[in-house]
Design an enzyme around this catalytic site. Sequence first.
Site, mmCIF file in Angstrom:
data_model
loop_
_atom_site.group_PDB
_atom_site.id
_atom_site.type_symbol
_atom_site.label_atom_id
_atom_site.label_comp_id
_atom_site.label_asym_id
_atom_site.label_seq_id
_atom_site.Cartn_x
_atom_site.Cartn_y
_atom_site.Cartn_z
ATOM 1 N N SER A 144 0.863 -1.179 0.000
ATOM 2 C CA SER A 144 0.000 0.000 0.000
ATOM 3 C C SER A 144 0.899 1.228 0.000
ATOM 4 C CB SER A 144 -0.858 0.000 1.274
ATOM 5 O OG SER A 144 -1.518 1.241 1.431
ATOM 6 N N TYR A 157 -2.497 -0.189 10.668
ATOM 7 C CA TYR A 157 -2.420 -0.687 9.276
ATOM 8 C C TYR A 157 -1.079 -0.351 8.607
ATOM 9 C CZ TYR A 157 -4.025 -1.012 4.325
ATOM 10 O OH TYR A 157 -4.170 -1.285 2.984
ATOM 11 N N LYS A 161 1.769 -2.784 6.894
ATOM 12 C CA LYS A 161 2.089 -2.624 5.460
ATOM 13 C C LYS A 161 3.562 -2.255 5.266
ATOM 14 C CE LYS A 161 -1.817 -3.619 3.317
ATOM 15 N NZ LYS A 161 -1.902 -4.734 2.353
#
Length: 259
Positions: A144, A157, A161
């Site tokens: 991402s 998150y 990532k």
Amino acid sequence: MNRLAGKVALVTGAGRGIGAAIARAFAREGAAVVLAELDGETAERTANEIAATVDGARVLAVPTDVTQPASVERAVKTAEDRFGALGVLVNNAGINVFCDPLTMTDADWRRCFAVDLDGVWHGCRAALPGMVERGAGSIINIASTHSFKIIPGCFPYPVAKHGVIGLTRALGIEYAPRNVRVNAIAPGYIETNLTREWWDNQPDPAAARQATLDLQPMKRIGQPEEVAMTAVFLASDEATFINASCITVDGGRSALYHD
Ligand code: NDP
């Protein structure tokens, strides 16, 4: 057409969104594709849709939970029993877990890492032995732009990532001598349930969507197919010297200093 002819691929989280687009594009390019998806019904529906719309498609839905190593191992074995040696793995399954760091529960931290980082490792762990033994393979991890940029309020998150990039680079170097390439794709905003749910959970969803569009240099967000075609390239023999790399697919957003 046929850029992936003769290859066997497994895509996690392929029931919808980016994973479904990758599975569809792979099938269109001649690969046999296993859709390894948490929800068996979604997987079956998407596999049927691909079979009905792509001439000669070879697809198989296998309910798979990437948080469970045994489940991923079973999916790889099923893929190989059905189609032959696995040459391409796409670790795509992922979830948004956006919390305030100090009020986040341990369960939220674990939930995020279980899917977004452990899940990627479980896929690599299951596919690598065969790829290493055969001296051929391409693993593509869906990272991402959160892998190198931070938006406040999105914790943890981006931590997971960032880890996906570390895992990609480490395994890419580890197995380069065996001709197994490990790369990542870092999408920016892509139109899927993940982004739609985020907008829908904002106080004014329409305004939130417009604010996202306004931030984009191309004044639009990406489509799953635009990520899928990058995956086709990395999976194909057009990318045989690309390893331990990350390709950003974000319309230039992460290169922008400020508006
Ligand atoms: P979606 O939520 O649309 O699709 C994610 C898929 O992963 C779903 O089919 C979901 O299954 C599946 N999944 C979730 N948990 C598991 C699990 N434990 N085991 C197997 N499958 C699972 O998301 P996107 O298509 O948008 O996202 C795909 C990837 O792209 C993710 O890694 C995400 O982080 C990344 N990404 C997405 C961006 C975007 O803007 N959309 C931007 C940057 C990265 P189910 O439906 O059954 O829950």
